[in-house]
Motif scaffolding. Sequence first.
Motif, PDB file in Angstrom:
ATOM      1  N   THR A   1       0.815  -1.222   0.000  1.00 23.64           N
ATOM      2  CA  THR A   1       0.000   0.000   0.000  1.00 23.64           C
ATOM      3  C   THR A   1       0.843   1.264   0.000  1.00 23.64           C
ATOM      4  N   GLY A   2       2.125   1.123   0.325  1.00 21.49           N
ATOM      5  CA  GLY A   2       3.009   2.277   0.293  1.00 21.49           C
ATOM      6  C   GLY A   2       2.902   3.213   1.476  1.00 21.49           C
ATOM      7  N   GLY A   3       2.287   2.773   2.562  1.00 23.28           N
ATOM      8  CA  GLY A   3       2.155   3.622   3.747  1.00 23.28           C
ATOM      9  C   GLY A   3       2.288   2.805   5.009  1.00 23.28           C
ATOM     10  N   LEU A   4       2.376   3.498   6.145  1.00 28.01           N
ATOM     11  CA  LEU A   4       2.443   2.800   7.417  1.00 28.01           C
ATOM     12  C   LEU A   4       1.115   2.117   7.732  1.00 28.01           C
ATOM     13  N   PHE A   5       1.183   1.073   8.511  1.00 30.77           N
ATOM     14  CA  PHE A   5      -0.023   0.342   8.902  1.00 30.77           C
ATOM     15  C   PHE A   5      -1.025   1.282   9.561  1.00 30.77           C
ATOM     16  N   ARG A   6      -0.561   2.186  10.389  1.00 34.76           N
ATOM     17  CA  ARG A   6      -1.455   3.079  11.117  1.00 34.76           C
ATOM     18  C   ARG A   6      -2.135   4.102  10.215  1.00 34.76           C
ATOM     19  N   SER A   7      -1.735   4.158   8.940  1.00 37.96           N
ATOM     20  CA  SER A   7      -2.392   5.070   8.002  1.00 37.96           C
ATOM     21  C   SER A   7      -3.534   4.396   7.257  1.00 37.96           C
ATOM     22  N   LEU A   8      -3.757   3.096   7.490  1.00 33.94           N
ATOM     23  CA  LEU A   8      -4.865   2.407   6.840  1.00 33.94           C
ATOM     24  C   LEU A   8      -6.194   3.012   7.283  1.00 33.94           C
ATOM     25  N   PRO A   9      -7.161   3.079   6.376  1.00 36.48           N
ATOM     26  CA  PRO A   9      -8.457   3.664   6.747  1.00 36.48           C
ATOM     27  C   PRO A   9      -9.223   2.728   7.673  1.00 36.48           C
ATOM     28  N   VAL A  10      -9.859   3.295   8.676  1.00 32.29           N
ATOM     29  CA  VAL A  10     -10.746   2.552   9.570  1.00 32.29           C
ATOM     30  C   VAL A  10     -12.042   3.331   9.688  1.00 32.29           C
ATOM     31  N   GLY A  11     -13.081   2.685  10.151  1.00 40.70           N
ATOM     32  CA  GLY A  11     -14.391   3.314  10.191  1.00 40.70           C
ATOM     33  C   GLY A  11     -14.571   4.271  11.350  1.00 40.70           C
ATOM     34  N   PRO A  12     -15.717   4.946  11.396  1.00 42.41           N
ATOM     35  CA  PRO A  12     -16.022   5.845  12.513  1.00 42.41           C
ATOM     36  C   PRO A  12     -16.030   5.084  13.827  1.00 42.41           C
ATOM     37  N   GLY A  13     -15.544   5.733  14.873  1.00 37.90           N
ATOM     38  CA  GLY A  13     -15.466   5.077  16.168  1.00 37.90           C
ATOM     39  C   GLY A  13     -14.292   4.143  16.299  1.00 37.90           C
ATOM     40  N   LEU A  14     -13.376   4.198  15.317  1.00 41.99           N
ATOM     41  CA  LEU A  14     -12.152   3.411  15.339  1.00 41.99           C
ATOM     42  C   LEU A  14     -10.994   4.329  14.991  1.00 41.99           C
ATOM     43  N   THR A  15      -9.830   4.111  15.616  1.00 45.42           N
ATOM     44  CA  THR A  15      -8.679   4.977  15.361  1.00 45.42           C
ATOM     45  C   THR A  15      -7.415   4.306  15.873  1.00 45.42           C
ATOM     46  N   PHE A  16      -6.287   4.802  15.395  1.00 46.92           N
ATOM     47  CA  PHE A  16      -5.000   4.395  15.949  1.00 46.92           C
ATOM     48  C   PHE A  16      -4.459   5.453  16.914  1.00 46.92           C
ATOM     49  N   SER A  17      -5.142   6.586  17.018  1.00 45.21           N
ATOM     50  CA  SER A  17      -4.660   7.691  17.864  1.00 45.21           C
ATOM     51  C   SER A  17      -5.819   8.293  18.645  1.00 45.21           C
ATOM     52  N   PRO A  18      -6.270   7.657  19.701  1.00 50.86           N
ATOM     53  CA  PRO A  18      -7.409   8.174  20.460  1.00 50.86           C
ATOM     54  C   PRO A  18      -6.990   9.316  21.389  1.00 50.86           C
ATOM     55  N   PRO A  19      -7.928  10.171  21.765  1.00 46.66           N
ATOM     56  CA  PRO A  19      -7.620  11.204  22.760  1.00 46.66           C
ATOM     57  C   PRO A  19      -7.409  10.564  24.126  1.00 46.66           C
ATOM     58  N   ALA A  20      -6.273  10.839  24.733  1.00 47.99           N
ATOM     59  CA  ALA A  20      -5.914  10.167  25.986  1.00 47.99           C
ATOM     60  C   ALA A  20      -6.965  10.364  27.072  1.00 47.99           C
ATOM     61  N   ALA A  21      -7.517  11.565  27.175  1.00 53.69           N
ATOM     62  CA  ALA A  21      -8.460  11.853  28.253  1.00 53.69           C
ATOM     63  C   ALA A  21      -9.761  11.075  28.114  1.00 53.69           C
ATOM     64  N   GLU A  22     -10.039  10.558  26.911  1.00 52.84           N
ATOM     65  CA  GLU A  22     -11.279   9.836  26.666  1.00 52.84           C
ATOM     66  C   GLU A  22     -11.045   8.332  26.530  1.00 52.84           C
TER      67      GLU A  22
ATOM     68  N   GLY B   1       5.887   1.846  15.741  1.00 50.58           N
ATOM     69  CA  GLY B   1       5.279   3.114  15.368  1.00 50.58           C
ATOM     70  C   GLY B   1       3.897   3.344  15.929  1.00 50.58           C
ATOM     71  N   GLY B   2       3.455   2.479  16.833  1.00 52.45           N
ATOM     72  CA  GLY B   2       2.155   2.670  17.469  1.00 52.45           C
ATOM     73  C   GLY B   2       1.085   1.710  16.988  1.00 52.45           C
ATOM     74  N   ALA B   3       1.331   1.048  15.867  1.00 54.56           N
ATOM     75  CA  ALA B   3       0.370   0.077  15.351  1.00 54.56           C
ATOM     76  C   ALA B   3       1.087  -0.869  14.406  1.00 54.56           C
ATOM     77  N   ALA B   4       0.629  -2.110  14.375  1.00 54.30           N
ATOM     78  CA  ALA B   4       1.200  -3.115  13.487  1.00 54.30           C
ATOM     79  C   ALA B   4       0.105  -4.120  13.165  1.00 54.30           C
ATOM     80  N   GLY B   5       0.440  -5.156  12.417  1.00 50.51           N
ATOM     81  CA  GLY B   5      -0.578  -6.084  11.963  1.00 50.51           C
ATOM     82  C   GLY B   5      -1.283  -6.850  13.046  1.00 50.51           C
ATOM     83  N   HIS B   6      -0.718  -6.844  14.248  1.00 47.64           N
ATOM     84  CA  HIS B   6      -1.297  -7.634  15.334  1.00 47.64           C
ATOM     85  C   HIS B   6      -1.996  -6.809  16.399  1.00 47.64           C
ATOM     86  N   ALA B   7      -1.716  -5.506  16.489  1.00 50.73           N
ATOM     87  CA  ALA B   7      -2.281  -4.678  17.565  1.00 50.73           C
ATOM     88  C   ALA B   7      -2.107  -3.210  17.225  1.00 50.73           C
ATOM     89  N   GLY B   8      -2.894  -2.359  17.898  1.00 49.26           N
ATOM     90  CA  GLY B   8      -2.760  -0.923  17.713  1.00 49.26           C
ATOM     91  C   GLY B   8      -4.061  -0.179  17.531  1.00 49.26           C
TER      92      GLY B   8
END
Length: 353
Positions: free
Chosen positions: A171-192, A219-226
């Motif tokens: 895909t030419g990008g980092l795993f954490r740049s893959l698109p995910v749906g609403p209510g899903l993310t690789f970078s959540p707000p810590a306070a929430e 880098g914060g996410a990989a194929g097994h977790a994140g």
Amino acid sequence: MTTPSCAEIAADAAAPLRDAVDQGRIPGGTLGIITRDGTSASVSFGRHTIDTSATAVSTATWFDLASLTKVMVTVPAVLRLVSEGRIDLDDPIARHLPTLNQTRPDAPVRALTVRALLTHQSGLAPVEPLYTWAAGATLRQAILQHDWSPGAPAYSDIGYILLGLMIERLTGGLFRSLPVGPGLTFSPPAAETAASEVCNWRGRTLQGEVHDENAWALGGAAGHAGLFGTVDGVLAFALGMMDGTGMNPAALAAMRTPQTDRRALGWERPYPLWTGGSLCSTGTLGHNGFTGTGLWIDFDRGYAWTLLTNRVHPTRHRDTGIMPLRRAVANRLAALIGQSALLPAFQTGKGWA
């Protein structure tokens, strides 16, 4: 017979979770359920941390989904590549990761197929402390050049890390740049976000950053977790699998096809004492996350449920009873639905109308 509402069934099925929180075994959690027609309900207990003044868990709380990343991101990404004709499930992984153990062209790891990695039949190590090797791009190369020695089949994070590296290359990008749906993310707000472990290695309570050390080092996410998600985000993913909007029909059929006595592509299938309980249909798929999460989709009966907890807070080194808790909630939910005269409506996609 009075038909209970979706909210009433959720509240009743969540009783074991409420007890676990009340007894201090788990800081907090949410049970969410959804039917094929999109009707949903959820119930939450506890707090983001063990601090009694911490934020209460709610539908807005983000949870570290841990290994749900495998089935909610990696498996769909691989099947998209298959649908695009870019890979085949029975391709050797080295066809798409040519630098894998490149100094040994006959290395057994190079011949492992994409299917074997997806179904945990590769024989690669379950886990290794990769985060102690290096980080970032250097760690990626260390993983690729390591002389992996496949053994007997076992559940393997390493196999999914390799799949993640394959996805990145194609895909030419980092795993954490893959698109995910609403209510899903690789970078959540810590306070929430519900806290996971008090990490001695990183020297802080993990809140809003991935619990898995290897995923963090990559880098914060990989194929097994994140992946992180809210209850509504996880349920929306499940709905997309049930109503066919989240994946093309051929890919969805491939994902659901049994591969072993316990597995489809990535997902677990029912077996004695599995976490999806004993009352689900044979067409159910499910998966756990180490942090205390899980998702189960009963395709035959037309409903799905997710149990999201932060059972690793403040430490993974204690018995929280998460495995029997999952089974108890699953069986309670299945029994309530089966006894409520709602099951035929679920099967036709008209549950809780």
